[in-house]
Design a protein around this motif. Sequence first.
Motif, mmCIF file in Angstrom:
data_model
loop_
_atom_site.group_PDB
_atom_site.id
_atom_site.type_symbol
_atom_site.label_atom_id
_atom_site.label_comp_id
_atom_site.label_asym_id
_atom_site.label_seq_id
_atom_site.Cartn_x
_atom_site.Cartn_y
_atom_site.Cartn_z
ATOM 1 N N ARG A 10 0.814 -1.212 0.000
ATOM 2 C CA ARG A 10 0.000 0.000 0.000
ATOM 3 C C ARG A 10 0.850 1.267 0.000
ATOM 4 N NH1 ARG A 10 -4.029 -2.631 -1.736
ATOM 5 N NH2 ARG A 10 -5.355 -3.671 -0.262
ATOM 6 N N LEU A 11 2.107 1.170 0.407
ATOM 7 C CA LEU A 11 2.960 2.356 0.467
ATOM 8 C C LEU A 11 3.889 2.397 -0.737
ATOM 9 C CD1 LEU A 11 4.104 2.313 4.228
ATOM 10 C CD2 LEU A 11 2.276 3.658 3.192
ATOM 11 N N SER A 12 4.031 3.571 -1.301
ATOM 12 C CA SER A 12 5.001 3.748 -2.388
ATOM 13 C C SER A 12 6.400 3.829 -1.758
ATOM 14 C CB SER A 12 4.694 5.026 -3.157
ATOM 15 O OG SER A 12 4.951 6.158 -2.337
ATOM 16 N N ASP A 14 8.409 6.307 -1.869
ATOM 17 C CA ASP A 14 8.535 7.613 -1.213
ATOM 18 C C ASP A 14 7.849 7.602 0.157
ATOM 19 O OD1 ASP A 14 9.963 8.674 -3.328
ATOM 20 O OD2 ASP A 14 8.203 9.605 -4.277
ATOM 21 N N GLU A 15 6.677 6.984 0.208
ATOM 22 C CA GLU A 15 5.953 6.919 1.483
ATOM 23 C C GLU A 15 6.730 6.089 2.513
ATOM 24 O OE1 GLU A 15 1.279 7.204 0.155
ATOM 25 O OE2 GLU A 15 2.369 5.331 -0.239
ATOM 26 N N GLU A 16 7.339 4.990 2.056
ATOM 27 C CA GLU A 16 8.142 4.168 2.969
ATOM 28 C C GLU A 16 9.328 4.964 3.509
ATOM 29 O OE1 GLU A 16 9.342 0.275 1.670
ATOM 30 O OE2 GLU A 16 7.363 -0.128 0.816
ATOM 31 N N THR A 17 9.981 5.687 2.646
ATOM 32 C CA THR A 17 11.129 6.509 3.066
ATOM 33 C C THR A 17 10.687 7.564 4.080
ATOM 34 O OG1 THR A 17 12.171 6.168 0.921
ATOM 35 C CG2 THR A 17 12.997 7.988 2.248
ATOM 36 N N SER A 18 9.601 8.231 3.786
ATOM 37 C CA SER A 18 9.079 9.257 4.681
ATOM 38 C C SER A 18 8.706 8.658 6.040
ATOM 39 C CB SER A 18 7.869 9.928 4.038
ATOM 40 O OG SER A 18 7.253 10.815 4.936
ATOM 41 N N TYR A 19 8.051 7.486 6.010
ATOM 42 C CA TYR A 19 7.634 6.845 7.258
ATOM 43 C C TYR A 19 8.848 6.384 8.066
ATOM 44 C CZ TYR A 19 4.439 4.415 10.374
ATOM 45 O OH TYR A 19 3.721 4.028 11.466
ATOM 46 N N SER A 20 9.848 5.859 7.390
ATOM 47 C CA SER A 20 11.075 5.441 8.070
ATOM 48 C C SER A 20 11.753 6.635 8.738
ATOM 49 C CB SER A 20 12.044 4.788 7.079
ATOM 50 O OG SER A 20 11.510 3.591 6.598
ATOM 51 N N HIS A 22 10.211 9.321 9.768
ATOM 52 C CA HIS A 22 9.338 9.649 10.899
ATOM 53 C C HIS A 22 9.638 8.724 12.086
ATOM 54 C CE1 HIS A 22 5.756 10.436 13.293
ATOM 55 N NE2 HIS A 22 5.425 9.150 13.187
#
Length: 161
Positions: A10-12, A14-20, A22
Motif C-alpha cells: 500500500r505504500l510507495s 517515497d511513502e516508505e522513506t518518509s515513514y522510516s 518519521h
Amino acid sequence: PNPSSPPTPRLSADEETSYSFHLGALTPDERSALQSSLESDIASLQSRLSIVNGELTTIRGRFKALSRDYGFPFLVYWWSLWGVTGVMCYGGITVFEVPVVDYIEVLDVYTGWSLAERIDPELGNVAAAVAVNELLEPVRLPIVVATTKRVVDGLGYGPRR
C-alpha cells in the motif's frame, strides 16, 4: 484492484522513506506505543475480515483463526490433548486387554493379507491406540476450538499481536 489479484504493498517507495524517517525521530517509548496501536488495529481488522468472509461461522474457520491469533500456545494445547487422549486409548486397550491381534486377524480374512502373524502384540496395541486416537479427532477438535481461548488466556499466553 481486482479481488482475485494478489495484494500489493500500500505504500510507495517515497511513502516508505518518509515513514522510516518519521520512525527515526520517535523515542523508544513512542515507538513502542505506535507498535502496540498498530498491532491492535491489525487484530481488529483481522477479526472484521474473519466476520466478512464467514471464517468464524465454521469449526474449520474458527480453528484457522485460533491458530493465527494464538500461534504456538494453541498448537501446544492441541497436541497436548492429542497426547493425553492417545495415552488414554493405549491405557484402555492395555487395561481392558483388548485383543488387537485378533481384530487384525479378522481384517486379514477380509483383505487377504497376513498382518497378524507379523505384528508384535505390543506394537499392535500402540498402532491400535494411534488409530483410535485419530478417529477421536472429530470429537477433540470442537472441544479444542471451544476451550482454547479460556485455557491459553488462563495460562497467561493470550493471543499474539
